[in-house]
Scaffold this motif. Structure first.
Motif, PDB file in Angstrom:
ATOM      1  N   LEU A   4       0.569  -1.131  -0.091  1.00 23.64           N
ATOM      2  CA  LEU A   4       0.054   0.083  -0.068  1.00 23.64           C
ATOM      3  C   LEU A   4       0.876   1.357  -0.006  1.00 23.64           C
ATOM      4  CD1 LEU A   4      -2.894   0.981   0.348  1.00 23.64           C
ATOM      5  CD2 LEU A   4      -2.523   0.932   2.739  1.00 23.64           C
ATOM      6  N   ASP A   5       2.068   1.292   0.927  1.00 25.53           N
ATOM      7  CA  ASP A   5       2.714   2.561   0.731  1.00 25.53           C
ATOM      8  C   ASP A   5       3.559   2.747  -0.262  1.00 25.53           C
ATOM      9  OD1 ASP A   5       4.507   0.365   1.402  1.00 25.53           O
ATOM     10  OD2 ASP A   5       5.053   1.042   3.315  1.00 25.53           O
ATOM     11  N   GLU A   6       3.448   1.725  -1.263  1.00 27.96           N
ATOM     12  CA  GLU A   6       4.661   1.867  -2.531  1.00 27.96           C
ATOM     13  C   GLU A   6       3.716   2.181  -3.629  1.00 27.96           C
ATOM     14  OE1 GLU A   6       6.305  -1.839  -3.054  1.00 27.96           O
ATOM     15  OE2 GLU A   6       7.583  -1.634  -1.326  1.00 27.96           O
ATOM     16  N   LEU A   7       2.363   2.338  -3.418  1.00 27.22           N
ATOM     17  CA  LEU A   7       1.587   2.826  -4.719  1.00 27.22           C
ATOM     18  C   LEU A   7       1.866   4.120  -5.136  1.00 27.22           C
ATOM     19  CD1 LEU A   7      -1.852   0.981  -3.856  1.00 27.22           C
ATOM     20  CD2 LEU A   7      -0.433   0.458  -5.955  1.00 27.22           C
ATOM     21  N   GLY A   8       1.845   5.105  -4.106  1.00 27.45           N
ATOM     22  CA  GLY A   8       2.224   6.388  -4.303  1.00 27.45           C
ATOM     23  C   GLY A   8       3.716   6.763  -5.188  1.00 27.45           C
ATOM     24  N   SER A   9       4.515   5.654  -5.050  1.00 27.40           N
ATOM     25  CA  SER A   9       5.685   5.973  -5.521  1.00 27.40           C
ATOM     26  C   SER A   9       5.773   5.518  -6.921  1.00 27.40           C
ATOM     27  CB  SER A   9       7.055   5.050  -4.768  1.00 27.40           C
ATOM     28  OG  SER A   9       6.782   3.789  -4.757  1.00 27.40           O
ATOM     29  N   GLY A  10       4.714   5.244  -7.517  1.00 32.32           N
ATOM     30  CA  GLY A  10       4.370   4.450  -8.862  1.00 32.32           C
ATOM     31  C   GLY A  10       5.152   3.021  -9.216  1.00 32.32           C
ATOM     32  N   ARG A  11       5.377   2.491  -8.074  1.00 32.47           N
ATOM     33  CA  ARG A  11       5.867   1.015  -8.342  1.00 32.47           C
ATOM     34  C   ARG A  11       4.733  -0.031  -8.658  1.00 32.47           C
ATOM     35  NH1 ARG A  11       8.782  -3.322  -4.023  1.00 32.47           N
ATOM     36  NH2 ARG A  11       8.572  -4.950  -5.281  1.00 32.47           N
ATOM     37  N   SER A  12       4.756  -0.804  -9.924  1.00 34.74           N
ATOM     38  CA  SER A  12       3.968  -1.649 -10.309  1.00 34.74           C
ATOM     39  C   SER A  12       3.690  -2.821  -9.624  1.00 34.74           C
ATOM     40  CB  SER A  12       4.155  -2.117 -12.001  1.00 34.74           C
ATOM     41  OG  SER A  12       5.290  -2.865 -11.719  1.00 34.74           O
ATOM     42  N   TRP A  13       2.648  -3.443 -10.054  1.00 34.01           N
ATOM     43  CA  TRP A  13       2.229  -4.917  -9.251  1.00 34.01           C
ATOM     44  C   TRP A  13       3.281  -6.040  -9.386  1.00 34.01           C
ATOM     45  CZ3 TRP A  13      -2.899  -5.139  -6.640  1.00 34.01           C
ATOM     46  CH2 TRP A  13      -3.599  -4.234  -6.494  1.00 34.01           C
ATOM     47  N   ASP A  14       3.308  -6.695  -8.661  1.00 32.97           N
ATOM     48  CA  ASP A  14       3.856  -8.126  -8.836  1.00 32.97           C
ATOM     49  C   ASP A  14       3.073  -9.415  -8.740  1.00 32.97           C
ATOM     50  OD1 ASP A  14       6.634  -6.964  -8.689  1.00 32.97           O
ATOM     51  OD2 ASP A  14       6.531  -6.435  -6.941  1.00 32.97           O
ATOM     52  N   ARG A  15       3.510 -10.238  -9.638  1.00 34.49           N
ATOM     53  CA  ARG A  15       2.537 -11.547  -9.599  1.00 34.49           C
ATOM     54  C   ARG A  15       2.708 -12.342  -8.192  1.00 34.49           C
ATOM     55  NH1 ARG A  15       2.245 -14.225 -15.477  1.00 34.49           N
ATOM     56  NH2 ARG A  15       1.493 -12.346 -16.564  1.00 34.49           N
ATOM     57  N   LEU A  16       1.941 -13.110  -7.602  1.00 30.85           N
ATOM     58  CA  LEU A  16       2.136 -14.009  -6.423  1.00 30.85           C
ATOM     59  C   LEU A  16       1.941 -15.253  -7.240  1.00 30.85           C
ATOM     60  CD1 LEU A  16       2.887 -14.504  -3.609  1.00 30.85           C
ATOM     61  CD2 LEU A  16       0.380 -14.096  -2.952  1.00 30.85           C
ATOM     62  N   GLU A  17       3.029 -16.136  -7.472  1.00 30.81           N
ATOM     63  CA  GLU A  17       2.902 -17.490  -7.905  1.00 30.81           C
ATOM     64  C   GLU A  17       3.885 -18.282  -7.413  1.00 30.81           C
ATOM     65  OE1 GLU A  17       2.594 -17.203 -12.237  1.00 30.81           O
ATOM     66  OE2 GLU A  17       4.528 -15.680 -12.139  1.00 30.81           O
ATOM     67  N   GLN A  18       3.486 -19.575  -7.178  1.00 29.29           N
ATOM     68  CA  GLN A  18       4.457 -20.769  -6.766  1.00 29.29           C
ATOM     69  C   GLN A  18       4.093 -21.882  -8.018  1.00 29.29           C
ATOM     70  OE1 GLN A  18       6.302 -20.817  -3.558  1.00 29.29           O
ATOM     71  NE2 GLN A  18       6.044 -18.690  -4.076  1.00 29.29           N
ATOM     72  N   GLN A  19       5.329 -22.564  -7.974  1.00 32.34           N
ATOM     73  CA  GLN A  19       5.497 -23.529  -9.029  1.00 32.34           C
ATOM     74  C   GLN A  19       4.591 -24.812  -8.548  1.00 32.34           C
ATOM     75  OE1 GLN A  19       9.294 -24.995  -9.843  1.00 32.34           O
ATOM     76  NE2 GLN A  19       8.634 -26.604 -11.547  1.00 32.34           N
ATOM     77  N   LYS A  20       4.532 -25.085  -7.094  1.00 32.37           N
ATOM     78  CA  LYS A  20       3.704 -25.934  -6.363  1.00 32.37           C
ATOM     79  C   LYS A  20       2.111 -25.818  -6.681  1.00 32.37           C
ATOM     80  CE  LYS A  20       4.103 -23.599  -2.033  1.00 32.37           C
ATOM     81  NZ  LYS A  20       4.489 -23.782  -0.629  1.00 32.37           N
ATOM     82  N   TRP A  21       1.639 -24.579  -6.908  1.00 27.09           N
ATOM     83  CA  TRP A  21       0.335 -24.266  -7.067  1.00 27.09           C
ATOM     84  C   TRP A  21      -0.113 -24.954  -8.283  1.00 27.09           C
ATOM     85  CZ3 TRP A  21      -0.198 -18.161  -6.028  1.00 27.09           C
ATOM     86  CH2 TRP A  21       0.051 -18.122  -4.763  1.00 27.09           C
ATOM     87  N   GLY A  22       0.900 -25.222  -9.301  1.00 24.92           N
ATOM     88  CA  GLY A  22       0.257 -25.955 -10.350  1.00 24.92           C
ATOM     89  C   GLY A  22      -0.875 -25.125 -10.983  1.00 24.92           C
ATOM     90  N   GLU A  23      -2.031 -25.554 -11.683  1.00 29.94           N
ATOM     91  CA  GLU A  23      -3.018 -24.962 -12.547  1.00 29.94           C
ATOM     92  C   GLU A  23      -4.291 -24.671 -11.508  1.00 29.94           C
ATOM     93  OE1 GLU A  23      -3.186 -27.934 -15.419  1.00 29.94           O
ATOM     94  OE2 GLU A  23      -2.379 -26.698 -16.679  1.00 29.94           O
ATOM     95  N   ILE A  24      -3.864 -24.275  -9.926  1.00 30.55           N
ATOM     96  CA  ILE A  24      -5.057 -24.154  -9.144  1.00 30.55           C
ATOM     97  C   ILE A  24      -5.991 -22.932  -9.752  1.00 30.55           C
ATOM     98  CG2 ILE A  24      -3.748 -22.816  -7.553  1.00 30.55           C
ATOM     99  CD1 ILE A  24      -5.257 -24.383  -5.575  1.00 30.55           C
TER     100      ILE A  24
END
Length: 364
Positions: A217-237
């Motif tokens: 939340l505190d990085e949104l004002g600095s213009g930083r873009s979003w990052d993906r949250l993903e793990q290989q162990k998740w597969g195709e969940i």
């Protein structure tokens, strides 16, 4: 003052009267304010509000029509429906104190409601406390935001998402335009701690492909873009659900709700509606709940439905239903499914909603 059997409530000292009223619950306080002017004056004075300020908050759910029609205005019969899941009852908030021609509830944070409001002078986002009947108007936004903007709030921080951009407001300053850096609008954004989580469709015209994204939340004002949250162990969940939506779970967890596909084909039918839970510290998924067959048969016949909730409870509204289905994970096993009645009759039966941690002392 000497009290006798003939002493009336109007003869009680103010301090004694308020001391008696201080034993009421927040729900009872709100109801008693409508009894008469004596009760209203005693229950809304600053001294009394300070005495009950540390009272445990109520976890209610605001329920409103899914379309953005007029929901309140200056008339005395302007009402907002709030569901108390703990007592299985409805609470009605009068919103006649808002001087607007229309007001649409969209979010809540720290005991305050956020509403899109419209008047002759323009359209704005408004913060209010229906307990104290006080409100504050935030800097105006354009018509596009009013029609399509999704609101996420945390205390003095306010986010509004629309397509590929977002507006960010901190400490009451002017809105800052923040590029999301995503291929599509973040969907069903939720805030857990200081992190915003959302779903993003990275698919094509052929079909959707959902990814989980996050940003501090505190990085949104600095213009930083979003990052993906993903793990290989998740597969195709994330690919097994049709039209997935995020809901904030208990503690540090996320709930993902959607139709369970019978196969990975684009035209796959859904066999039921499933609730998955992601434990954020361990990044492990688990099945939290599955809609019973008799409930799912109703939703299949309705076709379109909405999902909302928070923590232990998830609500489902269906087209033409006239009631809500509720999943309560506080019960043992995979949770309990019940029907909730009492919502105002509507032609399409579709409702949206959000959690409202009611606080009598919150100041807009």
């Amino acid at each position: 003052m000497e009290l006798t059997s003939r002493t009336t409530i109007h003869q009680l000292p103010v301090e004694s009267f308020q001391q008696i009223l201080s034993h009421l619950s927040l729900r009872e306080i709100f109801a008693c304010r409508a009894v008469c002017r004596l009760f209203k004056d005693a229950l809304t004075c600053p001294f009394f509000l300070q005495q009950v300020a540390l009272r445990t908050t109520l976890n209610w759910f605001v329920v409103h029509p899914s379309d953005r029609q007029k929901t309140c205005g200056p008339s005395p019969d302007s009402l907002l429906q709030v569901y108390d899941a703990d007592s299985n009852s409805w609470v009605v908030f009068p919103l006649d104190f808002l001087p607007f021609t229309s007001a649409i509830p969209v979010a809540a944070s720290a005991g305050l409601l956020y509403l899109w409001c419209e008047s002759e002078s323009g359209r704005s986002l408004v913060i209010c406390n229906p307990f104290t009947r006080t409100f504050r108007v935030l800097p105006q936004l354009g018509s596009a935001w009013f029609r399509h903007g999704a609101v996420l709030s945390s205390g003095c921080h306010v986010l509004v998402f629309d397509k590929l951009a977002a507006l960010y407001l901190a400490e009451g300053r002017l809105w800052s335009n923040v590029s999301s850096g995503l291929l599509s609008k973040p969907r069903s954004a939720v805030l857990v701690g200081s992190t915003v989580y959302a779903l993003c469709d990275v698919g094509s015209a052929i079909g959707s492909q959902w990814k989980l994204v996050f940003c501090k939340l505190d990085e949104l004002g600095s213009g930083r873009s979003w990052d993906r949250l993903e793990q290989q162990k998740w597969g195709e969940i994330l690919d097994i659900l049709h039209r997935p939506r995020l809901i904030r779970g208990k503690g540090e967890s996320l709930l993902m709700v959607g139709g369970l596909k019978s196969s990975f084909t684009m035209s796959s039918v859904c066999s039921t509606i499933i609730i998955l839970q992601l434990d954020l510290p361990t990044l492990e998924w688990d099945e939290a709940g599955r809609m019973p067959a008799d409930f799912f048969e109703c939703f299949q016949s309705w076709g379109k439905f909405k999902v909302f909730g928070m923590g232990d409870r998830v609500f489902f509204s269906g087209k033409g239903a006239g009631k809500l289905a509720m999943w309560d994970s506080s019960e043992r096993g995979k949770g309990k499914w019940t029907w909730v009645s009492g919502v105002t009759e509507r032609k399409d039966g579709l409702y949206r909603g959000f959690s409202f941690d009611a606080r009598i002392h919150a100041v807009p």
